[in-house]
Design an enzyme around this catalytic site. Structure first.
Site, PDB file in Angstrom:
ATOM      1  N   PHE A   1      15.772   0.070 -25.156  1.00 51.74           N
ATOM      2  CA  PHE A   1      17.359   0.190 -25.240  1.00 51.74           C
ATOM      3  C   PHE A   1      17.723  -1.235 -24.468  1.00 51.74           C
ATOM      4  O   PHE A   1      18.706  -1.427 -23.928  1.00 51.74           O
ATOM      5  CB  PHE A   1      17.942   1.216 -24.234  1.00 51.74           C
TER       6      PHE A   1
ATOM      7  N   ASN B   1      15.483   3.978 -44.788  1.00 56.70           N
ATOM      8  CA  ASN B   1      15.100   5.441 -44.764  1.00 56.70           C
ATOM      9  C   ASN B   1      16.173   6.167 -44.117  1.00 56.70           C
ATOM     10  O   ASN B   1      16.412   6.045 -42.866  1.00 56.70           O
ATOM     11  CB  ASN B   1      13.960   5.414 -43.859  1.00 56.70           C
TER      12      ASN B   1
ATOM     13  N   LYS C   1      21.745  -4.475 -42.780  1.00 55.79           N
ATOM     14  CA  LYS C   1      22.889  -4.980 -41.700  1.00 55.79           C
ATOM     15  C   LYS C   1      22.095  -4.336 -40.287  1.00 55.79           C
ATOM     16  O   LYS C   1      22.539  -4.947 -39.420  1.00 55.79           O
ATOM     17  CB  LYS C   1      24.368  -4.288 -41.711  1.00 55.79           C
ATOM     18  N   GLY C   2      21.583  -3.279 -39.986  1.00 60.82           N
ATOM     19  CA  GLY C   2      20.957  -2.573 -38.881  1.00 60.82           C
ATOM     20  C   GLY C   2      21.818  -1.718 -38.520  1.00 60.82           C
ATOM     21  O   GLY C   2      23.161  -1.618 -38.590  1.00 60.82           O
ATOM     22  N   VAL C   3      21.361  -0.635 -37.952  1.00 56.57           N
ATOM     23  CA  VAL C   3      22.118   0.687 -37.324  1.00 56.57           C
ATOM     24  C   VAL C   3      21.724   1.081 -35.933  1.00 56.57           C
ATOM     25  O   VAL C   3      22.247   2.260 -35.430  1.00 56.57           O
ATOM     26  CB  VAL C   3      21.587   1.635 -38.372  1.00 56.57           C
ATOM     27  N   GLY C   4      21.124   0.163 -35.283  1.00 59.52           N
ATOM     28  CA  GLY C   4      20.543   0.784 -33.938  1.00 59.52           C
ATOM     29  C   GLY C   4      21.483   1.005 -32.828  1.00 59.52           C
ATOM     30  O   GLY C   4      21.782   1.864 -32.239  1.00 59.52           O
ATOM     31  N   GLU C   5      22.652  -0.055 -32.860  1.00 58.66           N
ATOM     32  CA  GLU C   5      23.901   0.042 -31.589  1.00 58.66           C
ATOM     33  C   GLU C   5      25.093   0.701 -32.146  1.00 58.66           C
ATOM     34  O   GLU C   5      26.015   1.026 -31.360  1.00 58.66           O
ATOM     35  CB  GLU C   5      23.646  -1.400 -31.148  1.00 58.66           C
TER      36      GLU C   5
HETATM   37 MO1  MOS Z   1      18.973  -3.853 -27.477  1.00 59.99          MO
HETATM   38  S1  MOS Z   1      20.369  -3.888 -25.937  1.00 59.99           S
HETATM   39  O1  MOS Z   1      19.628  -4.924 -28.944  1.00 59.99           O
HETATM   40  O2  MOS Z   1      17.627  -3.221 -27.139  1.00 59.99           O
END
Ligand code: MOS
Length: 756
Positions: free
Chosen positions: A251, A644, A714-718
């Protein structure tokens, strides 16, 4: 059972192979659920000793005495490391040569800068002996009053916020916009200190062999960790081998190697034996980063039609007394809503805490709960439905920069999410709905946004003489499913079935995969993999199309495509050549190539690049007790290409749950007298558990972005956090008619006003 996420089909013109877009299960799933996955602390090299940190119980002052003799007299204790005998370092732990270098407490002196700072390390035969040795140290301190809380010291304007963003920005004249407005909101929101709390605490097993160092430790950035160790110890990075195959979450707190991890390496140096050091849960509340508290004032103006005339977003945040990281909370107002005037600014205070750090959507999470609350307040002031108000103020270009978006399917997110949730049945006024048990029901929404970032990464691809392949990059899987997604990209890039290809990641001897952070890992390392695969296929194509014995002779590189371990003529797919035959005729055991993933500066200067989403929340509130339950969350997200869908759904759910946590659960409670965190444990630092998590749905909206990168990722993590926190806060208002502006919202906020 939550319904399956909808599959985002890969557009035909961008289709490269058959693996991208498939909802494959985790490659590491069986290992993890059976306990076979070996995390850092599971490693026990022969002769290994145990190290335990002694940490300060004061927040400011100096250590005046440690009973090292008593600790060393314990039969299991081997050594006590203090500033007096700590091995020399080649670099000052207080040096700051670039913004990504954070000052560390590595026993350089007796100063205490915050509670839970390491003041000694006890090394023993057993964990128990080391723990008892720590207790025997019985430290004495010269204590100075702790400065904690946003009003505890003088405020100033930081030179930069986040990673190099200007501390203040504006476009247009905010004061004029406010003066001209028919309706104005002037509200102040407060968010608490939060800690990352990965399930796996920071841990390290370090072993020296002369000047060569072997390390098992969780890391979101292997090459950066390697570089930091190399600088501090004055050894070459090639002499440092880090293994980080599994992480129990990070995180952001494992983005940079932390002080305690480096103390494990120092302890191993001191005793000349392998040493294991694992942080206790409470030790995470200080030396490994946190999210700063914030106080945010939002002044918003709208005309008689409900069109925004101004947004002024001012944030006050905190950093430590000795280093700089400033949560860019106000920057959340740069992107979302069209307003002719926008101003954002930050001020800060320095406190006797550890240095804050990036933590899950740094800036956006903190800022968007305030902005989305204020927008909801303004919609209400204008007598408008919150969704209609957002659509009225929809930004067709990025408001702060005026740049066009590289893609933005937010309208579709609003429409699909609202329809799925049943938003059109929402009464405008609050406190109108009750369920059959008399609980108040509220519906709220929030907009999600997070930048589509890319950093830099490299990968190496190999095709072997037997037609099989290898893809290598030092990528990190913190639990997000990165390795599964990367293997899918790799298989398509190599034109191989997944089972004909090895995917290697997670160690520092592989090509640098950059940092798993900023929701950018899939795009960055994914593009490195994609390009490495393309480069090795180009070499095979060169061999085949120049070889008279090949069915592809004369086709030219652009005239072939790779699939199923073969190259095919584009214009005549009946003519093909296998990788094994191409290499066999050339007498080569293998071909290999490298590829890089990096942002395209030209595209970045021309376009604003963001993922978007819309989150709709239902809460139920007991009007007597104030108890709040989230009963339904529906999110619709557009984040470019989905590699995925199963992993993406899991990421989005994680974000939405964290948003719920932000709105209703999480806060570090600081004792203002001692500067210590009162709830530095999983019992009292509350995060949602399964019983808190309602029916959740995540809908992915198809979005083709030709500018972010060749794969359109684009990314989905946050992003999931950013819409959900505000949606839930707004639903609580809609249920109760009480607007709570300090988070997390507690039942006492709804029953009686707080006295402090
Ligand atoms: Mo993070 S705050 O992009 O692990």
């Amino acid at each position: 059972m939550p319904p399956e996420i909808s599959l985002t089909p890969v557009p035909a013109h961008a289709r490269h192979g058959s693996n991208i877009g498939q909802p494959l299960t985790r490659r590491d799933g069986v290992l993890k659920v059976t306990g076979a996955a070996r995390y850092a602390a599971d490693n026990h090299p022969p002769g290994m000793l145990h190290a335990v940190l002694a940490v300060s119980t004061i927040a400011r002052g100096r250590v005046s005495f440690l009973d090292v003799e008593a600790a060393k007299a314990h039969p299991g204790v081997v050594e006590v490391m203090t500033p007096a005998n700590r091995p020399r370092l080649a670099e000052d732990p207080d040096a700051k040569l670039h913004p990504f270098m954070f000052r560390l407490e590595l026993l350089q002196n007796d100063e205490v800068r915050y509670a839970n700072q390491a003041i000694a390390v006890v090394i023993a035969q057993t964990l128990e002996a080391a723990t008892e040795g720590v207790a025997l140290l019985a430290p004495k301190y010269e204590t100075q009053p702790a400065r904690v809380g946003l009003d505890a010291s003088e405020s100033f304007v930081p030179a930069a916020v986040g990673v190099g963003n200007p501390s203040a920005m504006h476009r247009g004249d905010v004061e004029a916009g406010l003066a001209a407005a028919a309706r104005r909101i002037d509200a102040t929101y407060e968010t608490p200190m939060q800690y990352h709390n990965p399930m796996e605490p920071h841990a390290i097993v370090a072993a020296w062999d002369g000047d060569a160092l072997s390390v098992d430790t969780p890391s979101q950035g292997l090459a950066m960790a390697q570089g930091r160790i190399a600088g501090l110890f004055g050894i070459s990075p090639e002499n440092i081998h880090i293994r980080s195959p599994f992480l129990g979450g990070g995180f952001g707190s494992k983005g940079l190697i932390s002080g305690p991890q480096l103390l494990g390496i120092l302890a191993a140096r001191l005793v000349g034996k392998p040493v294991k050091l694992v942080l206790r849960r409470e030790h995470l509340y200080g030396p490994v980063g946190h999210r700063s508290a914030s106080r945010q004032r939002l002044r918003i103006g709208a005309d008689g039609e409900g069109l925004l005339t101004a947004i002024d977003h001012r944030a006050k945040v905190a950093s430590s007394t000795f280093d700089d990281f400033f949560e860019p909370a106000a920057d959340a107002s740069h992107t979302l809503y069209a307003s002719p005037a926008i101003a954002t600014s930050h001020e800060a205070v320095r406190l006797d805490t550890g240095t804050p750090l990036f933590m899950r959507a740094p800036g956006e999470a903190t800022g968007s709960i305030a902005l989305e609350s204020a927008i909801d307040e303004m919609a209400d002031a204008c007598g408008m439905d919150p969704l209609a108000f957002r659509l009225k103020n929809y930004a067709d270009v990025e408001p702060i920069s005026g740049k066009p978006f590289s893609s933005k399917a937010l309208r579709e997110c609003y429409a699909r999410g609202a329809e799925h949730f049943g938003w059109s049945k929402r009464p405008l006024a609050p406190r109108q709905l009750r369920d059959e048990n008399g609980l108040l029901i509220g519906w709220g929404m929030g907009t999600a946004t997070f930048p589509a970032l890319m950093f830099a990464a490299e990968a190496r691809a190999v095709v072997r003489g037997d037609g099989s392949g290898v893809m290598e990059t030092g990528a990190h899987d913190m639990g997000q499913g990165a390795w599964t997604a990367f293997a899918q990209i790799a298989a398509d890039a190599l034109g191989l079935d997944l089972d004909r290809m090895e995917f290697k990641a997670g160690t520092s001897d592989l090509p640098d995969a950059g940092i798993a952070g900023g929701s950018a890992h899939t795009a960055t390392a994914g593009m490195a993999i994609h390009n490495a695969g393309a480069a090795v296929i180009a070499k095979l194509a060169d061999l085949a199309t120049n070889d008279q014995r090949s069915p592809l002779f004369g086709a030219g590189n652009a005239g072939v495509i790779a699939r199923d371990g073969r190259l095919f003529r584009r214009d005549d797919e009946t003519r093909s050549d296998s990788y094994a035959d191409i290499l066999g005729r050339a007498g080569l055991a293998q071909v290999e190539a490298r590829g890089k993933g990096a942002a395209d500066p030209a595209a970045q200067s021309s376009y604003a690049m963001h993922a978007h989403g819309a989150v709709f929340a239902e809460v139920k509130v007991d009007s007597d007790l104030g108890q709040i339950r989230v009963t339904r969350l529906v999110g619709a997200f557009a984040a470019g290409r989905v590699i995925n869908p199963r992993m993406v759904r899991s990421q989005i759910f994680g974000g939405m749950i964290w948003g719920m946590s932000f709105a209703l659960h999480e806060q570090a409670i600081m004792d203002k007298r001692s500067g210590r965190t009162l709830n530095a444990n999983f019992a009292e630092y509350q995060v949602p558990v399964n019983a808190d998590v309602p029916s959740m749905e995540a809908l992915m909206i198809e979005e083709h972005d030709p500018h972010v990168n060749a794969l359109g990722i684009k990314g989905v993590g946050e992003i999931g956090i950013t819409g959900s926190a505000g949606a839930i806060a707004n639903a609580v208002w809609h249920a109760t008619g009480v607007r709570v502006r300090r988070f997390p919202i507690g039942l006492d906020d709804l029953v009686m006003p707080r006295s402090h």
